[in-house]
Design a protein around this motif. Structure first.
Motif, short mmCIF file in Angstrom:
data_model
loop_
_atom_site.label_atom_id
_atom_site.label_comp_id
_atom_site.label_asym_id
_atom_site.label_seq_id
_atom_site.Cartn_x
_atom_site.Cartn_y
_atom_site.Cartn_z
N GLY A 192 0.82 -1.21 0.00
CA GLY A 192 0.00 0.00 0.00
C GLY A 192 0.85 1.26 0.00
N ILE A 193 1.89 1.27 0.81
CA ILE A 193 2.79 2.43 0.86
C ILE A 193 3.57 2.56 -0.45
CG2 ILE A 193 4.82 3.39 2.03
CD1 ILE A 193 3.69 2.05 4.63
N ARG A 194 4.04 1.43 -0.98
CA ARG A 194 4.73 1.49 -2.28
C ARG A 194 3.81 2.09 -3.35
NH1 ARG A 194 7.46 -3.69 -0.98
NH2 ARG A 194 9.65 -3.14 -0.81
N GLY A 195 2.55 1.68 -3.32
CA GLY A 195 1.60 2.20 -4.29
C GLY A 195 1.39 3.70 -4.15
N VAL A 196 1.24 4.18 -2.92
CA VAL A 196 1.06 5.62 -2.70
C VAL A 196 2.31 6.38 -3.11
CG1 VAL A 196 0.68 7.40 -0.96
CG2 VAL A 196 -0.64 5.29 -0.86
N LYS A 197 3.48 5.85 -2.77
CA LYS A 197 4.74 6.53 -3.13
C LYS A 197 4.91 6.64 -4.65
CE LYS A 197 8.68 6.60 -1.33
NZ LYS A 197 10.04 6.34 -0.97
N SER A 198 4.38 5.68 -5.38
CA SER A 198 4.57 5.66 -6.84
C SER A 198 3.66 6.64 -7.57
CB SER A 198 4.37 4.25 -7.39
OG SER A 198 3.01 3.89 -7.31
N THR A 199 2.72 7.24 -6.87
CA THR A 199 1.80 8.18 -7.50
C THR A 199 2.36 9.60 -7.47
OG1 THR A 199 0.61 8.65 -5.43
CG2 THR A 199 -0.19 6.81 -6.77
N ASN A 200 1.76 10.47 -8.26
CA ASN A 200 2.10 11.88 -8.19
C ASN A 200 1.37 12.49 -7.01
OD1 ASN A 200 3.77 11.94 -10.49
ND2 ASN A 200 1.97 12.07 -11.82
N GLY A 201 2.02 13.41 -6.35
CA GLY A 201 1.40 14.07 -5.20
C GLY A 201 2.46 14.63 -4.29
N PRO A 202 2.02 15.21 -3.19
CA PRO A 202 2.98 15.81 -2.25
C PRO A 202 3.74 14.73 -1.48
CG PRO A 202 0.75 15.98 -1.38
CD PRO A 202 0.63 15.42 -2.78
N ASP A 203 4.81 15.16 -0.81
CA ASP A 203 5.59 14.25 0.02
C ASP A 203 4.70 13.62 1.09
OD1 ASP A 203 7.85 14.87 -1.41
OD2 ASP A 203 8.77 16.07 0.16
N LEU A 204 5.09 12.45 1.54
CA LEU A 204 4.42 11.75 2.63
C LEU A 204 5.21 11.98 3.92
CD1 LEU A 204 3.77 8.39 0.80
CD2 LEU A 204 2.04 10.07 1.43
N ILE A 205 4.51 12.31 4.99
CA ILE A 205 5.13 12.54 6.28
C ILE A 205 4.62 11.47 7.24
CG2 ILE A 205 5.43 14.15 8.20
CD1 ILE A 205 6.56 15.23 5.57
N LEU A 206 5.55 10.77 7.89
CA LEU A 206 5.19 9.82 8.92
C LEU A 206 5.58 10.39 10.28
CD1 LEU A 206 4.37 7.00 10.03
CD2 LEU A 206 6.73 6.29 9.64
N TRP A 207 4.58 10.59 11.13
CA TRP A 207 4.79 11.00 12.52
C TRP A 207 4.44 9.81 13.39
CZ3 TRP A 207 6.74 15.27 14.75
CH2 TRP A 207 6.78 16.48 14.03
N GLY A 208 5.11 9.67 14.53
CA GLY A 208 4.74 8.63 15.48
C GLY A 208 5.07 7.25 14.96
N SER A 209 4.31 6.28 15.38
CA SER A 209 4.38 4.89 14.96
C SER A 209 5.75 4.26 15.12
CB SER A 209 3.91 4.69 13.52
OG SER A 209 3.79 3.30 13.28
N SER A 210 6.02 3.82 16.33
CA SER A 210 7.26 3.09 16.59
C SER A 210 7.26 1.75 15.86
CB SER A 210 7.43 2.86 18.10
OG SER A 210 6.32 2.17 18.63
#
Length: 196
Positions: free
Chosen positions: A113-131
């Motif tokens: 799912g993350i690979r799919g989102v990263k492969s699209t056009n759009g703004p950067d993805l920010i991950l906060w939290g989640s150890s």
């Protein structure tokens, strides 16, 4: 292709648990709210700068639930407005209860799912939290940048930024800044596997 940036509030001994307040993680962590004495306008500006002007969020389910209970009611500020407007991509098995939007769950296979989102056009993805997600994403080579807000505290216990299962990796130093309250903002780029 989008970039994925991890941003964390972290103690000198690597703890990221409950920086905002007691009960934040839904438990009784005794040191909740440990970043409060170090808040400053310069620190808030640094968070906004680290996120950028246009971004989407990648969140674990617990972080999503915590933030969904706070940010929609946080008032009008650049930080709150940016977080509320961002599309939230959530690692969850309970997609029926995602009310803070715009939102999308990552599906049964979170990494794909993350690979799919990263492969699209759009703004950067920010991950906060989640150890839980940080170590997995670094191990999969999905992280482009790590920004650590390092606080001058030792907490001794709590959820750590990296688990013992993190893959040995190399990061390249990009920059460092300090706030008037002693918080260091260190930025690194992901390089790859550790070379020895």
């Amino acid at each position: 292709m989008r970039k994925l940036r991890i941003i964390e509030h972290i103690s000198l001994d690597g703890v990221i648990q409950a920086p905002g307040g007691r009960g934040e993680d839904g438990d009784d962590y005794p040191h909740g709210g440990w970043i409060a004495p170090f808040r400053s306008p310069a620190g808030c500006e640094a968070v906004i700068e680290a996120q950028g002007t246009s971004f989407d969020l990648l969140l674990g389910r617990r972080t999503y639930d915590i933030w969904a209970g706070f940010w929609p009611n946080a008032g009008d500020s650049p930080l709150a407005n940016g977080l509320n407007a961002a599309t939230k991509y959530v690692a969850t098995h309970r997609s029926d209860s995602l009310g803070w939007g715009p939102v999308s769950d990552l599906g049964a296979d979170i990494i794909e799912g993350i690979r799919g989102v990263k492969s699209t056009n759009g703004p950067d993805l920010i991950l906060w939290g989640s150890s839980t997600l940080t170590s997995v994403l670094l191990g999969q080579g999905l992280v482009d940048e790590v920004v650590l807000f390092v606080y001058p505290v030792l907490l001794g216990q709590g959820k750590r930024f990296f688990t013992n299962s993190v893959e040995p990796s190399e990061l390249a130093f990009v920059s460092s800044k300090a706030t008037p309250t002693g918080v260091l903002i260190n930025t690194y780029q992901y390089v790859g596997q550790l070379q020895t």
